[in-house]
Write a protein that holds these residues in place. Structure first.
Motif, PDB file in Angstrom:
ATOM      1  N   VAL A 195       0.964  -1.034   0.342  1.00  0.00           N
ATOM      2  CA  VAL A 195      -0.166   0.017   0.278  1.00  0.00           C
ATOM      3  C   VAL A 195       0.544   0.757  -0.260  1.00  0.00           C
ATOM      4  O   VAL A 195       1.487   0.715   0.601  1.00  0.00           O
ATOM      5  N   GLY A 196       0.393   2.085  -0.948  1.00  0.00           N
ATOM      6  CA  GLY A 196       1.126   3.263  -1.023  1.00  0.00           C
ATOM      7  C   GLY A 196       0.094   4.749  -0.479  1.00  0.00           C
ATOM      8  O   GLY A 196      -0.340   4.113  -0.423  1.00  0.00           O
ATOM      9  N   GLU A 197       0.818   5.345  -1.171  1.00  0.00           N
ATOM     10  CA  GLU A 197       0.164   6.867  -1.042  1.00  0.00           C
ATOM     11  C   GLU A 197      -1.056   7.576  -1.506  1.00  0.00           C
ATOM     12  O   GLU A 197      -2.329   6.539  -1.161  1.00  0.00           O
ATOM     13  N   ALA A 198      -0.595   7.965  -2.718  1.00  0.00           N
ATOM     14  CA  ALA A 198      -1.466   8.540  -3.701  1.00  0.00           C
ATOM     15  C   ALA A 198      -0.737   8.301  -5.030  1.00  0.00           C
ATOM     16  O   ALA A 198       0.721   8.386  -5.157  1.00  0.00           O
ATOM     17  N   PRO A 199      -1.489   8.094  -6.231  1.00  0.00           N
ATOM     18  CA  PRO A 199      -1.192   8.570  -6.928  1.00  0.00           C
ATOM     19  C   PRO A 199      -0.313   9.547  -7.611  1.00  0.00           C
ATOM     20  O   PRO A 199      -1.410  10.587  -7.123  1.00  0.00           O
ATOM     21  N   GLY A 200       0.602   9.426  -8.614  1.00  0.00           N
ATOM     22  CA  GLY A 200       1.064  10.630  -8.927  1.00  0.00           C
ATOM     23  C   GLY A 200       0.990  10.973 -10.253  1.00  0.00           C
ATOM     24  O   GLY A 200      -0.106  10.704 -10.483  1.00  0.00           O
ATOM     25  N   ALA A 201       1.323  11.795 -10.918  1.00  0.00           N
ATOM     26  CA  ALA A 201       0.808  12.191 -11.901  1.00  0.00           C
ATOM     27  C   ALA A 201       1.084  10.754 -13.336  1.00  0.00           C
ATOM     28  O   ALA A 201      -0.148  10.751 -14.059  1.00  0.00           O
ATOM     29  N   GLU A 202       1.821  10.593 -12.882  1.00  0.00           N
ATOM     30  CA  GLU A 202       2.137   9.485 -13.868  1.00  0.00           C
ATOM     31  C   GLU A 202       1.158   8.036 -13.858  1.00  0.00           C
ATOM     32  O   GLU A 202       0.994   8.054 -15.088  1.00  0.00           O
ATOM     33  N   GLU A 203       0.806   8.311 -13.045  1.00  0.00           N
ATOM     34  CA  GLU A 203       0.105   6.641 -12.599  1.00  0.00           C
ATOM     35  C   GLU A 203      -1.471   7.387 -12.750  1.00  0.00           C
ATOM     36  O   GLU A 203      -2.710   6.207 -13.550  1.00  0.00           O
ATOM     37  N   ASP A 204      -1.091   8.893 -12.770  1.00  0.00           N
ATOM     38  CA  ASP A 204      -2.668   9.100 -13.267  1.00  0.00           C
ATOM     39  C   ASP A 204      -3.223   9.565 -14.447  1.00  0.00           C
ATOM     40  O   ASP A 204      -3.844   9.282 -14.771  1.00  0.00           O
ATOM     41  N   VAL A 255      -2.250   3.391 -13.547  1.00  0.00           N
ATOM     42  CA  VAL A 255      -1.556   1.985 -12.433  1.00  0.00           C
ATOM     43  C   VAL A 255      -1.292   2.811 -11.255  1.00  0.00           C
ATOM     44  O   VAL A 255      -0.249   3.837 -11.980  1.00  0.00           O
ATOM     45  N   PRO A 256      -1.075   1.811 -10.803  1.00  0.00           N
ATOM     46  CA  PRO A 256      -0.015   2.620  -8.974  1.00  0.00           C
ATOM     47  C   PRO A 256       1.558   1.667  -9.483  1.00  0.00           C
ATOM     48  O   PRO A 256       1.584   1.216  -9.999  1.00  0.00           O
ATOM     49  N   PHE A 257       2.268   2.916  -9.055  1.00  0.00           N
ATOM     50  CA  PHE A 257       3.403   3.111  -8.980  1.00  0.00           C
ATOM     51  C   PHE A 257       4.441   2.435 -10.434  1.00  0.00           C
ATOM     52  O   PHE A 257       4.773   1.500 -10.588  1.00  0.00           O
ATOM     53  N   VAL A 258       4.091   4.021 -11.345  1.00  0.00           N
ATOM     54  CA  VAL A 258       4.844   3.584 -12.592  1.00  0.00           C
ATOM     55  C   VAL A 258       5.272   4.198 -12.859  1.00  0.00           C
ATOM     56  O   VAL A 258       6.221   4.245 -13.772  1.00  0.00           O
ATOM     57  N   THR A 269      -1.090  -0.989  -4.267  1.00  0.00           N
ATOM     58  CA  THR A 269      -2.434  -0.134  -4.219  1.00  0.00           C
ATOM     59  C   THR A 269      -1.865   0.681  -3.930  1.00  0.00           C
ATOM     60  O   THR A 269      -0.736   0.983  -3.079  1.00  0.00           O
ATOM     61  N   ASN A 270      -2.992   1.888  -3.206  1.00  0.00           N
ATOM     62  CA  ASN A 270      -2.674   2.649  -2.277  1.00  0.00           C
ATOM     63  C   ASN A 270      -3.818   3.177  -1.703  1.00  0.00           C
ATOM     64  O   ASN A 270      -4.807   2.885  -2.106  1.00  0.00           O
ATOM     65  N   LEU A 271      -3.428   4.000  -0.770  1.00  0.00           N
ATOM     66  CA  LEU A 271      -4.751   4.579   0.088  1.00  0.00           C
ATOM     67  C   LEU A 271      -5.638   5.392  -0.676  1.00  0.00           C
ATOM     68  O   LEU A 271      -6.762   5.039  -0.332  1.00  0.00           O
ATOM     69  N   TYR A 290      10.193   1.672   4.400  1.00  0.00           N
ATOM     70  CA  TYR A 290      10.306   3.684   3.884  1.00  0.00           C
ATOM     71  C   TYR A 290       9.226   3.203   2.051  1.00  0.00           C
ATOM     72  O   TYR A 290       9.781   2.174   1.900  1.00  0.00           O
ATOM     73  N   HIS A 291       9.332   4.732   2.322  1.00  0.00           N
ATOM     74  CA  HIS A 291       8.692   4.466   0.431  1.00  0.00           C
ATOM     75  C   HIS A 291       9.942   4.193  -0.165  1.00  0.00           C
ATOM     76  O   HIS A 291      11.104   5.329  -0.125  1.00  0.00           O
ATOM     77  N   PRO A 292       9.562   3.765  -1.579  1.00  0.00           N
ATOM     78  CA  PRO A 292      10.366   3.895  -2.734  1.00  0.00           C
ATOM     79  C   PRO A 292      11.354   5.314  -2.839  1.00  0.00           C
ATOM     80  O   PRO A 292      11.886   5.762  -3.492  1.00  0.00           O
TER      81      PRO A 292
END
Ligand code: URA
Length: 203
Positions: free
Chosen positions: A38-47, A51-54, A78-80, A159-161
């Motif tokens: 489980v990560g935090e939330a999608p960033g720009a690329e994921e949005d 797809v999460p964590f791309v 997935t993310n929160l 830790y987060h990557p």
């Protein structure tokens, strides 16, 4: 999962995120995975890709998962938050999800958990840990490496990557790796002597 998928895709509870999002980023992987990240939330690329964590942090997460002897298809990621926290456009970076956004979105993660029924969860970074365990908990540097519980499932905070991209010290990589070794063992995966030695020395 298909039914849950269509429910999450149609979610419009956070109207500001509905207005700004390009995708709802549900999760990827094996719906019977033993380990759920489980990560935090999608960033720009994921949005953009849905797809999460791309992005860059995602590439590092993928490398960590393959060092574990697994693949993105054999775990669940997935993310929160399933929507990207809105900012003034992709160029302005990411913002932390608010407590209200987390509280609104968390029931979707709970439903995903109920379907996947993982043996182990890994919470990536302080925001994910705080979102799952509550605000009053210790900081990530104290919590990482020690088992917690979320809804009855063993939870390993690490830790987060993205942190590892900022801090390339071998000692920090090793800490995350030790957390992953614990997660592998708890999930019942075999761990080789070679794997146990990763990130101890620079060669
Ligand atoms: N960081 C996260 O926490 N989640 C993603 O999906 C991408 C980056």
């Amino acid at each position: 999962m298909a039914e849950l998928r269509s429910q999450i895709l149609a979610c419009s509870q956070c109207s500001h995120l509905v207005a700004s999002r390009q995708s709802v980023v549900l999760g990827v992987g094996d719906i019977h995975a033993k380990i759920l990240f489980v990560g935090e939330a999608p960033g720009a690329e994921e949005d953009e890709q849905g797809v999460p964590f791309v992005g860059m942090a995602g590439e590092l997460l993928t490398k960590i998962i393959s060092a574990m002897g697994l693949s993105r298809d054999s775990v669940f990621i997935t993310n929160l938050l399933k929507c990207r926290p809105d900012t003034q456009g992709p160029a302005t970076g990411n913002r932390k999800p608010s407590s209200d956004e987390i509280a609104t979105c968390l029931p979707w993660l709970d439903r995903q958990m109920d379907l996947v029924q993982p043996l182990v969860m890994v919470a990536l970074g302080a925001t994910a840990v705080e979102g799952l365990l509550g605000k009053g908990t210790a900081g990530i540097s104290q919590l990482r490496g020690s088992w917690q519980t979320y809804r009855g499932i063993p939870l390993m905070p690490t830790y987060h990557p993205a942190y590892l991209l900022r801090n390339q010290a071998l000692s920090e990589k090793r800490k995350v790796w030790e957390d992953m070794l614990q997660a592998l063992e708890k999930a019942g995966y075999p761990v080789s002597a070679k794997q146990r030695g990763y990130f101890l020395t620079r060669d």
